[in-house]
Design an enzyme around this catalytic site. Structure first.
Site, PDB file in Angstrom:
ATOM      1  N   ARG A  83       0.019  14.292  13.559  1.00 39.23           N
ATOM      2  CA  ARG A  83       0.630  14.102  12.240  1.00 39.23           C
ATOM      3  C   ARG A  83       0.915  15.424  11.503  1.00 39.23           C
ATOM      4  NH1 ARG A  83      -1.968   8.829   9.381  1.00 39.23           N
ATOM      5  NH2 ARG A  83       0.130   8.661   8.558  1.00 39.23           N
ATOM      6  N   CYS A 103      -5.684   7.992   8.848  1.00 41.98           N
ATOM      7  CA  CYS A 103      -5.984   7.413  10.160  1.00 41.98           C
ATOM      8  C   CYS A 103      -5.800   8.438  11.276  1.00 41.98           C
ATOM      9  CB  CYS A 103      -5.058   6.221  10.429  1.00 41.98           C
ATOM     10  SG  CYS A 103      -5.528   4.757   9.497  1.00 41.98           S
ATOM     11  N   ASP A 122       3.190   0.227  12.219  1.00 40.53           N
ATOM     12  CA  ASP A 122       2.012  -0.306  11.508  1.00 40.53           C
ATOM     13  C   ASP A 122       1.711  -1.763  11.876  1.00 40.53           C
ATOM     14  OD1 ASP A 122       1.820   2.138  10.299  1.00 40.53           O
ATOM     15  OD2 ASP A 122       2.667   1.511   8.392  1.00 40.53           O
ATOM     16  N   LYS A 153       0.839  -1.220   0.000  1.00 39.43           N
ATOM     17  CA  LYS A 153       0.000   0.000   0.000  1.00 39.43           C
ATOM     18  C   LYS A 153       0.866   1.258   0.000  1.00 39.43           C
ATOM     19  CE  LYS A 153      -1.884   1.636   4.021  1.00 39.43           C
ATOM     20  NZ  LYS A 153      -1.610   3.042   4.287  1.00 39.43           N
ATOM     21  N   ASN A 154       1.820   1.304   0.923  1.00 32.84           N
ATOM     22  CA  ASN A 154       2.536   2.571   1.087  1.00 32.84           C
ATOM     23  C   ASN A 154       3.566   2.824  -0.014  1.00 32.84           C
ATOM     24  OD1 ASN A 154       0.935   3.200   3.227  1.00 32.84           O
ATOM     25  ND2 ASN A 154       2.422   2.622   4.802  1.00 32.84           N
ATOM     26  N   ARG A 200      -9.162  -0.092   3.523  1.00 31.36           N
ATOM     27  CA  ARG A 200      -8.217   0.891   2.981  1.00 31.36           C
ATOM     28  C   ARG A 200      -6.881   0.218   2.692  1.00 31.36           C
ATOM     29  NH1 ARG A 200      -7.275   5.509   6.865  1.00 31.36           N
ATOM     30  NH2 ARG A 200      -5.580   5.595   5.383  1.00 31.36           N
TER      31      ARG A 200
HETATM   32  N1  EPU Z   1       6.159  13.997  11.443  1.00 29.74           N
HETATM   33  C1  EPU Z   1       6.381  15.294  11.797  1.00 29.74           C
HETATM   34  N2  EPU Z   1       6.442  16.234  10.804  1.00 29.74           N
HETATM   35  C2  EPU Z   1       6.275  15.936   9.499  1.00 29.74           C
HETATM   36  C3  EPU Z   1       6.038  14.584   9.143  1.00 29.74           C
HETATM   37  C4  EPU Z   1       5.991  13.639  10.145  1.00 29.74           C
HETATM   38  O1  EPU Z   1       6.529  15.624  12.975  1.00 29.74           O
HETATM   39  O2  EPU Z   1       6.342  16.846   8.655  1.00 29.74           O
HETATM   40  C5  EPU Z   1       6.064  12.977  12.495  1.00 29.74           C
HETATM   41  C6  EPU Z   1       4.683  12.342  12.552  1.00 29.74           C
HETATM   42  O3  EPU Z   1       3.776  13.127  13.269  1.00 29.74           O
HETATM   43  C7  EPU Z   1       4.956  11.022  13.174  1.00 29.74           C
HETATM   44  C8  EPU Z   1       6.340  10.662  12.635  1.00 29.74           C
HETATM   45  O4  EPU Z   1       6.902  11.891  12.181  1.00 29.74           O
HETATM   46  O5  EPU Z   1       5.013  11.139  14.559  1.00 29.74           O
HETATM   47  C9  EPU Z   1       6.324   9.642  11.506  1.00 29.74           C
HETATM   48  O6  EPU Z   1       5.598  10.125  10.414  1.00 29.74           O
HETATM   49  P1  EPU Z   1       5.967   9.799   8.903  1.00 29.74           P
HETATM   50  O7  EPU Z   1       5.995  11.088   8.173  1.00 29.74           O
HETATM   51  O8  EPU Z   1       7.153   8.923   8.846  1.00 29.74           O
HETATM   52  O9  EPU Z   1       4.690   8.989   8.477  1.00 29.74           O
HETATM   53  P2  EPU Z   1       3.801   9.185   7.183  1.00 29.74           P
HETATM   54  O10 EPU Z   1       4.666   9.419   6.002  1.00 29.74           O
HETATM   55  O11 EPU Z   1       2.703  10.127   7.471  1.00 29.74           O
HETATM   56  C10 EPU Z   1       3.910   6.647   6.556  1.00 29.74           C
HETATM   57  C11 EPU Z   1       2.886   5.584   6.310  1.00 29.74           C
HETATM   58  C12 EPU Z   1       2.224   5.204   7.615  1.00 29.74           C
HETATM   59  C13 EPU Z   1       3.291   4.719   8.579  1.00 29.74           C
HETATM   60  C14 EPU Z   1       4.374   5.805   8.764  1.00 29.74           C
HETATM   61  C15 EPU Z   1       5.517   5.381   9.643  1.00 29.74           C
HETATM   62  C16 EPU Z   1       2.190   6.164   4.078  1.00 29.74           C
HETATM   63  C17 EPU Z   1       1.110   6.640   3.169  1.00 29.74           C
HETATM   64  N3  EPU Z   1       1.901   6.091   5.366  1.00 29.74           N
HETATM   65  O12 EPU Z   1       3.164   7.740   7.083  1.00 29.74           O
HETATM   66  O13 EPU Z   1       1.321   4.141   7.318  1.00 29.74           O
HETATM   67  O14 EPU Z   1       2.718   4.436   9.824  1.00 29.74           O
HETATM   68  O15 EPU Z   1       4.895   6.168   7.473  1.00 29.74           O
HETATM   69  O16 EPU Z   1       6.129   4.256   9.138  1.00 29.74           O
HETATM   70  O17 EPU Z   1       3.265   5.819   3.615  1.00 29.74           O
HETATM   71  C18 EPU Z   1      -0.450   2.699   7.715  1.00 29.74           C
HETATM   72  O18 EPU Z   1      -0.143   2.124   6.656  1.00 29.74           O
HETATM   73  O19 EPU Z   1      -1.282   2.232   8.535  1.00 29.74           O
HETATM   74  C19 EPU Z   1       0.181   3.972   8.031  1.00 29.74           C
HETATM   75  C20 EPU Z   1      -0.303   4.818   8.946  1.00 29.74           C
END
Ligand code: EPU
Length: 432
Positions: A137, A132, A320, A37-38, A412
């Site tokens: 975030r 989610c 995850d 998915k990601n 999803r």
């Molecule tokens: N964060 C910040 N600032 C930012 C971005 C992130 O503080 O600008 C913080 C977030 O709040 C969080 C941490 O950094 O505490 C990790 O966030 P990250 O940006 O790594 O996550 P993401 O890119 O929003 C992706 C996956 C998530 C998965 C996370 C961590 C996608 C579409 N989503 O999210 O997937 O949990 O990386 O591995 O790639 C899921 O599949 O269930 C899911 C939530």
């Protein structure tokens, strides 16, 4: 109760049904794992970087991908199913720079349009995304990364508005190795003049998959999978055919579901090294594992041993899989301690797991699970994706029936859910 047998699992149409699990019915089973998915939600937007028709293989048929596809179509791309299952053909010409709110609010990954649109169009208007509910975030790192490449970025009227007459390569240090910020930055940097260096980059396999896709298109991205990634920008990108990697989180989820049911479980079409953190913990819990190169088999005699773990960026234990592993440990022999270090509020599953008889206490970002000898089925509601998966793990382990509401969240991220659960030997069905 009216039941629907063998309903075709269209993720959009099943959303108003509930999933009934009959616990402790699992026999041994095998499940073939779908594309990640990601990876898919990042590679789809990356297709906008090259005019022409790209072909993607192993794209999972899940609601998040359906929304990402609709977003690309709303921007002017033509997307159609290919001849093979999991094949998508994306034809890209000129594209709009504004992502519709009605679609973006459904999906966190919609923010991944930002990098490609700024690269292609020199501007982007992307609504603040949905996804989610697992903490605040923030997006500060995405915005900082684009600004360092020379874009002007503002939040106005609920949108991220970015504009750049030209992007220029820069050295960017990410305060946290954010997956999404790393991906947006890599995609934008392919169009920047000169070299961009990302320090403290995310190392997740999905970031590497995106980099491999961009390199296949003609980009030069070096170091993905380490904490320093270099992008030589300004190369012309061309459409390509590309196969998405297997979904390590789906694989881990089915391993835990199979083990929770007491059977021998095999997940096929996986890359075992992507699951190293989970496999190490399963071994510690007493699970017997076989690594077959592209499959993993697992089996557990009796109850798992209790575990202590922290979620961390890759290669640490993935957030995850934290809810699913927590559900599995409800039946552990002893007390487990789970510390969530990635998201501030990813214990939504705990109250629902208690309905099945789980003994869990939350203290800040730590869950303490006192293992019990048995769980009993109950009606429960999922309010996010991995929580929904955790409820299935617990339902499979519990005596009696568990009726799961909020299935739209699970669809999803999990393709052909009922079919795969059935292959695992779990007795389940959709109910109205
Ligand atoms: N964060 C910040 N600032 C930012 C971005 C992130 O503080 O600008 C913080 C977030 O709040 C969080 C941490 O950094 O505490 C990790 O966030 P990250 O940006 O790594 O996550 P993401 O890119 O929003 C992706 C996956 C998530 C998965 C996370 C961590 C996608 C579409 N989503 O999210 O997937 O949990 O990386 O591995 O790639 C899921 O599949 O269930 C899911 C939530």
């Amino acid at each position: 109760m009216a039941t629907i047998h063998k309903a075709k699992e269209n993720p959009m149409k099943l959303a108003d049904r509930k999933l009934l699990i009959r616990g402790r019915t699992a026999r041994s089973g095998r499940v073939t794992i779908s594309g990640a998915k990601n990876s898919a939600v990042a590679v789809l937007p990356a297709c906008l970087l090259a005019e022409g028709t790209s072909i993607l293989q192993n794209v999972p048929d899940i609601a998040d991908v359906a929304v990402q596809r609709e977003i690309l179509e709303s921007l002017g791309a033509e997307v159609s199913d290919g001849d093979q299952p999991g094949e998508l053909r994306l034809s890209v010409g000129d594209v709009d720079a504004e992502v519709p709110y009605a679609l973006a609010k459904q999906l966190r990954g919609s923010v991944l349009l930002l990098g490609p649109l700024v690269a292609r169009k020199g501007e982007a208007r992307v609504p603040l995304p949905g996804g989610c509910a697992i903490g605040s975030r923030p997006l500060d790192l995405h915005l900082k990364a684009l600004r360092e490449l020379g874009a002007e970025v503002e939040i106005e009227h609920g949108h991220i508005a970015a504009r750049a007459r030209r992007l220029v390569g820069a050295e960017v240090y990410l305060d946290f190795p954010s997956v999404g910020a790393t991906e947006n930055l890599i995609m934008a940097a392919t169009a920047a003049q000169g070299t961009t260096v990302v320090y403290n980059a995310a190392k997740e396999p999905e970031v590497v998959d995106l980099a491999n896709f961009l390199n296949a298109m003609g980009a030069r991205v070096v170091g993905a999978g380490t904490d320093t990634i270099k992008i030589e920008g300004g190369r012309e990108l061309r459409p390509v055919e590309y196969t998405i990697i297997p979904d390590r989180i789906e694989a881990g989820t089915y391993l835990l579901m199979g083990l929770a049911g007491g059977g021998r479980v095999t997940v096929e079409n996986v890359i075992p090294t992507h699951l190293e953190a989970l496999l190490a913990k399963l071994e510690e819990a007493g699970v017997e594992l076989t690594d077959g190169g592209d499959y993993i088999s697992a089996r557990l005699e009796g109850r798992p041993k209790a575990l202590q773990l922290k979620t961390l960026p890759y290669p640490g234990f993935p957030t995850d899989l934290q809810p699913q592993l927590s559900a599995f440990l409800l039946l552990a022999n002893g007390t487990s301690v789970i510390s969530e270090r990635i998201f501030e509020d990813r214990f939504g599953h705990v109250d629902e797991l208690k309905r099945l008889g789980g003994k869990v206490e939350i203290d800040g970002r730590t869950a303490v699970i006192d293992g019990v000898e048995s769980l009993t089925g109950a009606p429960v509601t999922a309010t996010d994706l991995r929580m929904g998966a955790a409820l299935i793990v617990a339902g499979v382990a519990a005596r009696g029936e568990t009726l799961i509401d909020g299935v739209e969240h699970i669809l999803r991220g999990y393709e052909r859910l009922e079919e795969k659960l059935t292959q695992l030997g779990v007795a389940c069905e959709w109910v109205e």
